[in-house]
Design a protein around this motif. Structure first.
Motif, PDB file in Angstrom:
ATOM      1  N   HIS A 247       0.826  -1.220   0.000  1.00 11.95           N
ATOM      2  CA  HIS A 247       0.000   0.000   0.000  1.00 11.95           C
ATOM      3  C   HIS A 247       0.852   1.258   0.000  1.00 11.95           C
ATOM      4  CE1 HIS A 247       0.673   0.990   4.287  1.00 11.95           C
ATOM      5  NE2 HIS A 247       0.581  -0.310   4.528  1.00 11.95           N
ATOM      6  N   GLY A 248       0.204   2.379  -0.259  1.00 11.81           N
ATOM      7  CA  GLY A 248       0.855   3.679  -0.176  1.00 11.81           C
ATOM      8  C   GLY A 248       1.025   4.102   1.270  1.00 11.81           C
ATOM      9  N   THR A 249       1.865   5.118   1.478  1.00 13.70           N
ATOM     10  CA  THR A 249       2.138   5.597   2.831  1.00 13.70           C
ATOM     11  C   THR A 249       2.157   7.124   2.879  1.00 13.70           C
ATOM     12  OG1 THR A 249       3.731   5.560   4.677  1.00 13.70           O
ATOM     13  CG2 THR A 249       4.642   5.469   2.466  1.00 13.70           C
ATOM     14  N   ASN A 250       1.857   7.644   4.045  1.00 11.16           N
ATOM     15  CA  ASN A 250       1.974   9.087   4.282  1.00 11.16           C
ATOM     16  C   ASN A 250       3.386   9.472   4.724  1.00 11.16           C
ATOM     17  OD1 ASN A 250       1.264   7.622   6.710  1.00 11.16           O
ATOM     18  ND2 ASN A 250       1.086   9.588   7.738  1.00 11.16           N
ATOM     19  N   HIS A 251       4.271   8.501   4.839  1.00 11.09           N
ATOM     20  CA  HIS A 251       5.661   8.754   5.256  1.00 11.09           C
ATOM     21  C   HIS A 251       6.632   8.346   4.155  1.00 11.09           C
ATOM     22  CE1 HIS A 251       4.748   9.968   9.337  1.00 11.09           C
ATOM     23  NE2 HIS A 251       3.912   8.958   9.433  1.00 11.09           N
ATOM     24  N   GLU A 252       6.477   8.941   2.985  1.00  9.41           N
ATOM     25  CA  GLU A 252       7.337   8.592   1.857  1.00  9.41           C
ATOM     26  C   GLU A 252       8.809   8.884   2.142  1.00  9.41           C
ATOM     27  OE1 GLU A 252       5.520  10.671  -1.427  1.00  9.41           O
ATOM     28  OE2 GLU A 252       4.315   8.904  -1.917  1.00  9.41           O
ATOM     29  N   ASP A 253       9.081   9.806   3.050  1.00  9.69           N
ATOM     30  CA  ASP A 253      10.457  10.130   3.406  1.00  9.69           C
ATOM     31  C   ASP A 253      11.157   8.982   4.114  1.00  9.69           C
ATOM     32  OD1 ASP A 253       8.544  10.744   5.492  1.00  9.69           O
ATOM     33  OD2 ASP A 253      10.178  11.674   6.621  1.00  9.69           O
ATOM     34  N   ARG A 254      10.413   8.002   4.583  1.00 12.80           N
ATOM     35  CA  ARG A 254      10.999   6.861   5.293  1.00 12.80           C
ATOM     36  C   ARG A 254      11.126   5.618   4.417  1.00 12.80           C
ATOM     37  NH1 ARG A 254       7.999   7.689  11.097  1.00 12.80           N
ATOM     38  NH2 ARG A 254       9.008   9.659  11.558  1.00 12.80           N
ATOM     39  N   LEU A 255      10.703   5.717   3.166  1.00 13.28           N
ATOM     40  CA  LEU A 255      10.864   4.574   2.264  1.00 13.28           C
ATOM     41  C   LEU A 255      12.347   4.275   2.101  1.00 13.28           C
ATOM     42  CD1 LEU A 255       8.182   5.457  -0.418  1.00 13.28           C
ATOM     43  CD2 LEU A 255       8.050   3.672   1.340  1.00 13.28           C
ATOM     44  N   GLY A 256      12.660   3.001   1.957  1.00 10.42           N
ATOM     45  CA  GLY A 256      14.053   2.587   1.858  1.00 10.42           C
ATOM     46  C   GLY A 256      14.641   2.146   3.179  1.00 10.42           C
ATOM     47  N   GLN A 257      13.859   2.285   4.238  1.00  8.77           N
ATOM     48  CA  GLN A 257      14.306   1.832   5.557  1.00  8.77           C
ATOM     49  C   GLN A 257      13.148   1.120   6.253  1.00  8.77           C
ATOM     50  OE1 GLN A 257      15.081   5.264   8.154  1.00  8.77           O
ATOM     51  NE2 GLN A 257      14.022   6.496   6.639  1.00  8.77           N
ATOM     52  N   PRO A 258      13.441   0.217   7.174  1.00 10.11           N
ATOM     53  CA  PRO A 258      12.366  -0.479   7.884  1.00 10.11           C
ATOM     54  C   PRO A 258      11.501   0.508   8.668  1.00 10.11           C
ATOM     55  CG  PRO A 258      14.478  -1.560   8.244  1.00 10.11           C
ATOM     56  CD  PRO A 258      14.763  -0.250   7.576  1.00 10.11           C
ATOM     57  N   PHE A 259      10.186   0.388   8.491  1.00  8.32           N
ATOM     58  CA  PHE A 259       9.302   1.316   9.186  1.00  8.32           C
ATOM     59  C   PHE A 259       7.903   0.766   9.432  1.00  8.32           C
ATOM     60  CE2 PHE A 259       6.415   5.062   9.255  1.00  8.32           C
ATOM     61  CZ  PHE A 259       6.904   5.650  10.409  1.00  8.32           C
ATOM     62  N   SER A 260       7.445  -0.168   8.628  1.00  7.70           N
ATOM     63  CA  SER A 260       6.042  -0.586   8.688  1.00  7.70           C
ATOM     64  C   SER A 260       5.768  -1.526   9.859  1.00  7.70           C
ATOM     65  CB  SER A 260       5.635  -1.263   7.375  1.00  7.70           C
ATOM     66  OG  SER A 260       6.041  -2.613   7.352  1.00  7.70           O
ATOM     67  N   ALA A 261       4.498  -1.889   9.977  1.00 10.93           N
ATOM     68  CA  ALA A 261       4.060  -2.860  10.989  1.00 10.93           C
ATOM     69  C   ALA A 261       3.818  -4.216  10.332  1.00 10.93           C
ATOM     70  CB  ALA A 261       2.803  -2.357  11.684  1.00 10.93           C
ATOM     71  N   GLY A 262       4.521  -4.483   9.232  1.00 11.19           N
ATOM     72  CA  GLY A 262       4.425  -5.767   8.561  1.00 11.19           C
ATOM     73  C   GLY A 262       4.078  -5.669   7.091  1.00 11.19           C
ATOM     74  N   CYS A 263       3.448  -4.585   6.689  1.00 14.21           N
ATOM     75  CA  CYS A 263       3.078  -4.413   5.282  1.00 14.21           C
ATOM     76  C   CYS A 263       4.286  -3.987   4.452  1.00 14.21           C
ATOM     77  CB  CYS A 263       1.981  -3.354   5.151  1.00 14.21           C
ATOM     78  SG  CYS A 263       0.376  -3.897   5.783  1.00 14.21           S
ATOM     79  N   VAL A 264       4.100  -4.040   3.135  1.00 16.51           N
ATOM     80  CA  VAL A 264       5.075  -3.506   2.191  1.00 16.51           C
ATOM     81  C   VAL A 264       4.534  -2.149   1.752  1.00 16.51           C
ATOM     82  CG1 VAL A 264       6.203  -3.818  -0.039  1.00 16.51           C
ATOM     83  CG2 VAL A 264       5.735  -5.818   1.418  1.00 16.51           C
ATOM     84  N   GLU A 265       5.259  -1.090   2.083  1.00 12.27           N
ATOM     85  CA  GLU A 265       4.807   0.263   1.791  1.00 12.27           C
ATOM     86  C   GLU A 265       5.556   0.829   0.592  1.00 12.27           C
ATOM     87  OE1 GLU A 265       5.426   2.376   5.434  1.00 12.27           O
ATOM     88  OE2 GLU A 265       3.722   1.391   6.371  1.00 12.27           O
ATOM     89  N   MET A 266       4.830   1.603  -0.206  1.00 13.27           N
ATOM     90  CA  MET A 266       5.387   2.223  -1.406  1.00 13.27           C
ATOM     91  C   MET A 266       4.998   3.694  -1.440  1.00 13.27           C
ATOM     92  SD  MET A 266       4.403  -0.614  -4.306  1.00 13.27           S
ATOM     93  CE  MET A 266       5.219   0.347  -5.584  1.00 13.27           C
ATOM     94  N   SER A 267       5.625   4.439  -2.345  1.00 19.31           N
ATOM     95  CA  SER A 267       5.196   5.816  -2.566  1.00 19.31           C
ATOM     96  C   SER A 267       3.781   5.791  -3.134  1.00 19.31           C
ATOM     97  CB  SER A 267       6.142   6.534  -3.540  1.00 19.31           C
ATOM     98  OG  SER A 267       5.954   6.029  -4.850  1.00 19.31           O
TER      99      SER A 267
END
Length: 142
Positions: free
Chosen positions: A101-121
């Motif tokens: 899914h998309g994320t409101n924290h695109e600045d954190r893409l490329g590093q671990p951040f989610s609660a299990g999902c795969v996040e994209m811009s």
């Protein structure tokens, strides 16, 4: 073929329920959710809220939100990412509500951040959403 910068779990990879780890292995896209919604729209329980993440208060924006589109995943490997494992632990990606899914924290893409999902811009998930179909395969590995 294309590649996208993503974010996976802040915790170690895991297929076990409540681990908050991104599951590994072979999956299929089982649902495509959000067609026609504007980029940045927030989803709760897989339903569009009608609000862009920038319209939410600071406390809500600080959270890791599900935005723009959802590709819901189902594990295809019994005992690994579907059903339960040999010790009886639930390892079911679908029942864990793991998405791409998309994320409101695109600045954190490329590093671990989610609660299990795969996040994209948000633009990346829009593009991917249009290219994939229900039942297309997804392989998740380290």
């Amino acid at each position: 073929m294309k590649s996208h910068v993503i974010s996976t779990s802040l915790r170690p990879p895991s297929n076990i329920k409540d681990s908050l780890g991104t599951p590994r292995g072979l999956h299929e896209i089982t649902e495509k959710i959000g067609a026609g919604q504007p980029p940045g729209i927030v989803f709760k329980a897989r339903v569009a809220t009608g609000k862009h993440f920038s319209e939410l208060g600071a406390d809500e924006q600080a959270r890791n939100l599900i935005t723009t589109r959802i590709l819901r995943l189902r594990g295809l490997e019994p005992g690994h990412n579907a059903g339960t494992n040999a010790t009886g632990q639930v390892v079911d990606t679908f029942d864990r509500y793991v998405y791409i899914h998309g994320t409101n924290h695109e600045d954190r893409l490329g590093q671990p951040f989610s609660a299990g999902c795969v996040e994209m811009s948000n633009l990346g998930i829009l593009e991917l959403f249009e290219e994939v179909r229900v039942r297309d395969l997804v392989w998740i590995e380290d």
